[in-house]
Design a protein around this motif. Sequence first.
Motif, mmCIF file in Angstrom:
data_model
loop_
_atom_site.group_PDB
_atom_site.id
_atom_site.type_symbol
_atom_site.label_atom_id
_atom_site.label_comp_id
_atom_site.label_asym_id
_atom_site.label_seq_id
_atom_site.Cartn_x
_atom_site.Cartn_y
_atom_site.Cartn_z
ATOM 1 N N MET A 192 29.267 24.143 26.592
ATOM 2 C CA MET A 192 30.611 24.023 26.055
ATOM 3 C C MET A 192 31.065 22.573 26.093
ATOM 4 O O MET A 192 31.766 22.133 25.212
ATOM 5 N N SER A 193 30.653 21.833 27.117
ATOM 6 C CA SER A 193 31.076 20.440 27.237
ATOM 7 C C SER A 193 30.598 19.614 26.057
ATOM 8 O O SER A 193 31.347 18.806 25.525
ATOM 9 N N LYS A 194 29.330 19.825 25.651
ATOM 10 C CA LYS A 194 28.798 19.082 24.504
ATOM 11 C C LYS A 194 29.539 19.440 23.226
ATOM 12 O O LYS A 194 29.834 18.574 22.415
ATOM 13 N N LEU A 195 29.815 20.723 23.051
ATOM 14 C CA LEU A 195 30.532 21.159 21.851
ATOM 15 C C LEU A 195 31.926 20.544 21.818
ATOM 16 O O LEU A 195 32.355 20.014 20.796
ATOM 17 N N LEU A 196 32.619 20.593 22.932
ATOM 18 C CA LEU A 196 33.966 20.028 22.991
ATOM 19 C C LEU A 196 33.923 18.525 22.741
ATOM 20 O O LEU A 196 34.748 17.983 22.005
ATOM 21 N N TRP A 197 32.943 17.841 23.324
ATOM 22 C CA TRP A 197 32.801 16.402 23.111
ATOM 23 C C TRP A 197 32.525 16.111 21.636
ATOM 24 O O TRP A 197 33.129 15.206 21.047
ATOM 25 N N SER A 198 31.626 16.889 21.027
ATOM 26 C CA SER A 198 31.284 16.677 19.613
ATOM 27 C C SER A 198 32.488 16.906 18.707
ATOM 28 O O SER A 198 32.755 16.121 17.801
ATOM 29 N N LEU A 199 33.217 17.977 18.959
ATOM 30 C CA LEU A 199 34.384 18.261 18.125
ATOM 31 C C LEU A 199 35.501 17.254 18.373
ATOM 32 O O LEU A 199 36.254 16.924 17.456
ATOM 33 N N SER A 200 35.593 16.733 19.580
ATOM 34 C CA SER A 200 36.593 15.698 19.871
ATOM 35 C C SER A 200 36.273 14.402 19.139
ATOM 36 O O SER A 200 37.175 13.624 18.839
ATOM 37 N N SER A 201 34.992 14.176 18.865
ATOM 38 C CA SER A 201 34.636 12.968 18.118
ATOM 39 C C SER A 201 35.036 13.097 16.648
ATOM 40 O O SER A 201 35.207 12.094 15.964
ATOM 41 N N ILE A 202 35.224 14.319 16.171
ATOM 42 C CA ILE A 202 35.698 14.541 14.797
ATOM 43 C C ILE A 202 37.201 14.312 14.722
ATOM 44 O O ILE A 202 37.702 13.712 13.779
ATOM 45 N N ASP A 203 37.924 14.821 15.726
ATOM 46 C CA ASP A 203 39.384 14.663 15.766
ATOM 47 C C ASP A 203 39.782 14.446 17.223
ATOM 48 O O ASP A 203 39.574 15.326 18.056
ATOM 49 N N ASN A 204 40.358 13.290 17.518
ATOM 50 C CA ASN A 204 40.655 12.928 18.907
ATOM 51 C C ASN A 204 41.787 13.749 19.527
ATOM 52 O O ASN A 204 42.082 13.598 20.700
ATOM 53 N N ARG A 205 42.391 14.645 18.767
ATOM 54 C CA ARG A 205 43.442 15.514 19.317
ATOM 55 C C ARG A 205 42.880 16.775 19.961
ATOM 56 O O ARG A 205 43.591 17.480 20.674
ATOM 57 N N VAL A 206 41.606 17.053 19.742
ATOM 58 C CA VAL A 206 41.016 18.319 20.188
ATOM 59 C C VAL A 206 41.013 18.447 21.706
ATOM 60 O O VAL A 206 41.550 19.417 22.251
ATOM 61 N N ALA A 207 40.393 17.524 22.415
ATOM 62 C CA ALA A 207 40.271 17.640 23.878
ATOM 63 C C ALA A 207 41.632 17.697 24.564
ATOM 64 O O ALA A 207 41.850 18.582 25.398
ATOM 65 N N PRO A 208 42.579 16.797 24.232
ATOM 66 C CA PRO A 208 43.880 16.905 24.896
ATOM 67 C C PRO A 208 44.574 18.242 24.633
ATOM 68 O O PRO A 208 45.191 18.806 25.536
ATOM 69 N N LEU A 209 44.443 18.768 23.414
ATOM 70 C CA LEU A 209 45.059 20.058 23.103
ATOM 71 C C LEU A 209 44.409 21.182 23.908
ATOM 72 O O LEU A 209 45.099 22.023 24.480
ATOM 73 N N VAL A 210 43.083 21.175 23.978
ATOM 74 C CA VAL A 210 42.376 22.207 24.749
ATOM 75 C C VAL A 210 42.811 22.157 26.203
ATOM 76 O O VAL A 210 43.127 23.182 26.804
ATOM 77 N N PHE A 211 42.845 20.966 26.792
ATOM 78 C CA PHE A 211 43.227 20.859 28.198
ATOM 79 C C PHE A 211 44.690 21.237 28.421
ATOM 80 O O PHE A 211 45.029 21.854 29.432
#
Length: 82
Positions: free
Chosen positions: A1-20
């Motif tokens: 899951m960490s790799k997927l989240l990192w990869s998707l965060s590289s597409i849009d930098n709002r992803v990781a902060p929103l998930v957390f």
Amino acid sequence: MSKLLWSLSSIDNRVAPLVFLIRRWAREASITQSTPGPWFSNFQMTLLVLFYLQSIEILPKLNYLNEQSNTILSQDMNSTSN
């Protein structure tokens, strides 16, 4: 899951902060807990957030990403064999 989240965060930098943020909110609202039980886990909550972002077209579908990676890999293999 960490790799997927990192990869998707590289597409849009709002992803990781929103998930957390959503995971923190869910924990504080007792929607998720760290022990198994009849509630959502952090993993499930993360998948729901990613699915939602795909459904409103902020993130591409995983099938699309897979197709793109296969295309890039085959192009790389063809260019190195020449």
